[in-house]
Design a protein around this motif. Structure first.
Motif, PDB file in Angstrom:
ATOM      1  N   LEU A 116       0.772  -1.064   0.081  1.00  0.00           N
ATOM      2  CA  LEU A 116      -0.046  -0.115   0.176  1.00  0.00           C
ATOM      3  C   LEU A 116       0.819   1.362   0.208  1.00  0.00           C
ATOM      4  CD1 LEU A 116      -2.804   1.706   0.530  1.00  0.00           C
ATOM      5  CD2 LEU A 116      -2.387   1.428   2.908  1.00  0.00           C
ATOM      6  N   LYS A 165       4.210   4.892  -7.896  1.00  0.00           N
ATOM      7  CA  LYS A 165       3.499   3.563  -8.167  1.00  0.00           C
ATOM      8  C   LYS A 165       4.121   2.890  -9.074  1.00  0.00           C
ATOM      9  CE  LYS A 165      -0.912   1.659  -8.097  1.00  0.00           C
ATOM     10  NZ  LYS A 165      -1.054   0.872  -9.268  1.00  0.00           N
ATOM     11  N   TYR A 188      -1.088  -1.035  -4.273  1.00  0.00           N
ATOM     12  CA  TYR A 188      -2.369   0.052  -4.105  1.00  0.00           C
ATOM     13  C   TYR A 188      -1.998   1.206  -3.937  1.00  0.00           C
ATOM     14  CZ  TYR A 188      -5.101  -4.498  -4.222  1.00  0.00           C
ATOM     15  OH  TYR A 188      -5.386  -5.622  -4.797  1.00  0.00           O
ATOM     16  N   TRP A 189      -2.683   2.150  -3.779  1.00  0.00           N
ATOM     17  CA  TRP A 189      -2.256   3.560  -3.610  1.00  0.00           C
ATOM     18  C   TRP A 189      -3.739   4.307  -2.867  1.00  0.00           C
ATOM     19  CZ3 TRP A 189      -3.074   7.806  -7.568  1.00  0.00           C
ATOM     20  CH2 TRP A 189      -2.990   9.179  -7.097  1.00  0.00           C
ATOM     21  N   GLY A 190      -3.379   4.893  -1.589  1.00  0.00           N
ATOM     22  CA  GLY A 190      -4.548   5.497  -1.004  1.00  0.00           C
ATOM     23  C   GLY A 190      -4.179   7.063  -0.197  1.00  0.00           C
ATOM     24  N   THR A 205      -8.783  12.124  -2.903  1.00  0.00           N
ATOM     25  CA  THR A 205      -8.823  10.689  -3.698  1.00  0.00           C
ATOM     26  C   THR A 205      -7.767  10.326  -4.261  1.00  0.00           C
ATOM     27  OG1 THR A 205      -9.725  11.871  -5.658  1.00  0.00           O
ATOM     28  CG2 THR A 205     -11.398  11.019  -4.250  1.00  0.00           C
ATOM     29  N   PRO A 206      -7.536   9.015  -4.408  1.00  0.00           N
ATOM     30  CA  PRO A 206      -8.267   7.950  -3.895  1.00  0.00           C
ATOM     31  C   PRO A 206      -8.065   7.806  -2.344  1.00  0.00           C
ATOM     32  CG  PRO A 206      -6.029   7.137  -4.838  1.00  0.00           C
ATOM     33  CD  PRO A 206      -6.107   8.597  -5.084  1.00  0.00           C
ATOM     34  N   ASP A 221     -11.350   3.895   0.822  1.00  0.00           N
ATOM     35  CA  ASP A 221     -11.593   3.348  -0.418  1.00  0.00           C
ATOM     36  C   ASP A 221     -10.965   2.330  -0.724  1.00  0.00           C
ATOM     37  OD1 ASP A 221     -13.961   4.812  -0.104  1.00  0.00           O
ATOM     38  OD2 ASP A 221     -13.073   6.442  -1.292  1.00  0.00           O
ATOM     39  N   THR A 222      -9.528   2.667  -0.621  1.00  0.00           N
ATOM     40  CA  THR A 222      -8.308   1.597  -1.099  1.00  0.00           C
ATOM     41  C   THR A 222      -8.369   0.427  -0.249  1.00  0.00           C
ATOM     42  OG1 THR A 222      -7.188   3.510  -1.892  1.00  0.00           O
ATOM     43  CG2 THR A 222      -6.085   1.343  -1.561  1.00  0.00           C
ATOM     44  N   GLN A 275     -11.238  -1.631  -1.403  1.00  0.00           N
ATOM     45  CA  GLN A 275     -10.789  -2.492  -2.425  1.00  0.00           C
ATOM     46  C   GLN A 275      -9.983  -3.736  -2.205  1.00  0.00           C
ATOM     47  OE1 GLN A 275     -12.017  -1.809  -5.933  1.00  0.00           O
ATOM     48  NE2 GLN A 275     -11.045  -3.781  -6.017  1.00  0.00           N
ATOM     49  N   MET A 276      -8.968  -3.329  -1.442  1.00  0.00           N
ATOM     50  CA  MET A 276      -7.811  -4.517  -0.818  1.00  0.00           C
ATOM     51  C   MET A 276      -8.689  -5.528  -0.369  1.00  0.00           C
ATOM     52  SD  MET A 276      -5.143  -1.880   0.474  1.00  0.00           S
ATOM     53  CE  MET A 276      -3.905  -3.134   1.251  1.00  0.00           C
TER      54      MET A 276
END
Length: 302
Positions: free
Chosen positions: A8, A63, A80-82, A87-88, A92-93, A96-97
């Motif tokens: 992340l 990323k 992943y990126w949060g 946003t994002p 929310d990330t 999704q994970m």
């Protein structure tokens, strides 16, 4: 090998259009009772750049660079990126994970140091996001990395380059985000900054005089913050006869708004008024050596 099944990338976030600026600043200052007029004043900095902070673009580039490093070293993990403030969004990330079946992720934050806003607050962000997402994966924040070659080596090269664009006798100014003196872990933050600055100065330009200065102060004038501010220090140096200075943003990993405005506009403008030749060194950004840090930190932890 690693016990994690994802990485992340966790960052601050920033507006990506004029209509985002005030909502973003409201997110950043939530709970602090900052007057609307003050938000609009700060918002002017973003509007100089079309209402767009470079930080999200730079996170996308980082990323991609991390993914390239993973691929080059046979690390088969999704990235992943949060963000904390735009946003994002992190929650929310994390959602999704979870939906993707991730069970345990390592978190690499775009802040290299210890301290409250640079480390502890990200731990709180992670805990809060996991609370919002039932069945969220475990998330382990990777260690601070202000002493790692992948962070320092790009600054050494950037410092040499900056000095090479100035006349002889230039002063090195290592800059970092100021924080209130009352902020928890402030002493450790300063100690790490001093050591990072010393390391880069000794390697890039042995014998060159240097100072650790601060930027991007906010809050009421009555509240003491880390000093000196870079603009004040430039005035002092001018009075001492210094005619060239290289600003090295050692407290930052990329060229986000507080680098682009507070150094490239505000500090550069003050230096010009004072007759000081001024150059700002690059940050690590998407440098492959920096992009390798998440993999190396994950390997060390296993």
């Amino acid at each position: 090998m690693t016990s994690h099944d994802a990485l992340l990338l966790l960052s601050f976030g920033g507006p990506e259009g004029p209509e985002d600026v005030i909502p973003f600043l409201e997110n950043v200052t939530r709970g602090r009772n900052i007057p609307r007029e003050r938000l609009e004043k700060v918002g002017e900095h973003y509007h100089l750049f079309g209402g767009v902070s470079p930080i999200n673009r730079l996170c996308r580039e980082l990323k991609a660079a991390i993914e390239a490093d993973f691929a080059a070293h046979g690390v088969d993990l999704p990235v992943y990126w949060g963000n904390r403030n735009w946003t994002p969004y992190l929650a929310d990330t994390v959602r999704q994970m979870r939906d993707d079946g991730i069970r345990r992720a390592a978190a690499f934050v775009t802040s290299a140091y210890s301290g409250y806003s640079t480390n502890d607050q990200y731990l709180q962000d992670i805990a809060r996001a996991r609370e919002e997402v039932p069945g969220a994966p475990e998330i382990d924040k990777l260690p601070v990395y202000c002493d790692r070659p992948g962070f320092l080596d790009p600054f050494v090269d950037a410092t040499r380059d900056a000095l090479g664009r100035l006349p002889g006798g230039a002063r090195l100014l290592f800059t970092a985000h100021s924080v209130p003196l009352a902020q928890p872990n402030r002493e450790l933050y300063v100690a790490e900054l001093e050591e990072a600055a010393r390391t880069v100065a000794d390697r890039a330009a042995p014998g060159t005089p240097w100072d650790l200065v601060y930027q991007s102060r906010s809050g009421p004038p009555s509240q003491p913050w880390l000093e000196p501010q870079i603009t004040d220090h430039l005035e002092k140096l001018a009075g001492e006869g210094v005619r060239a200075a290289a600003a090295v943003p050692i407290g930052f990993v990329s060229d986000h708004m507080e680098v682009k405005y507070d150094l490239d506009v505000e500090a550069a403008g003050r230096a010009a008024d004072l007759g000081i030749a001024f150059v700002r060194a690059a940050t690590p950004g998407g440098d492959p050596r920096f992009a390798a840090l998440p993999r190396l930190l994950m390997e060390e932890g296993n």
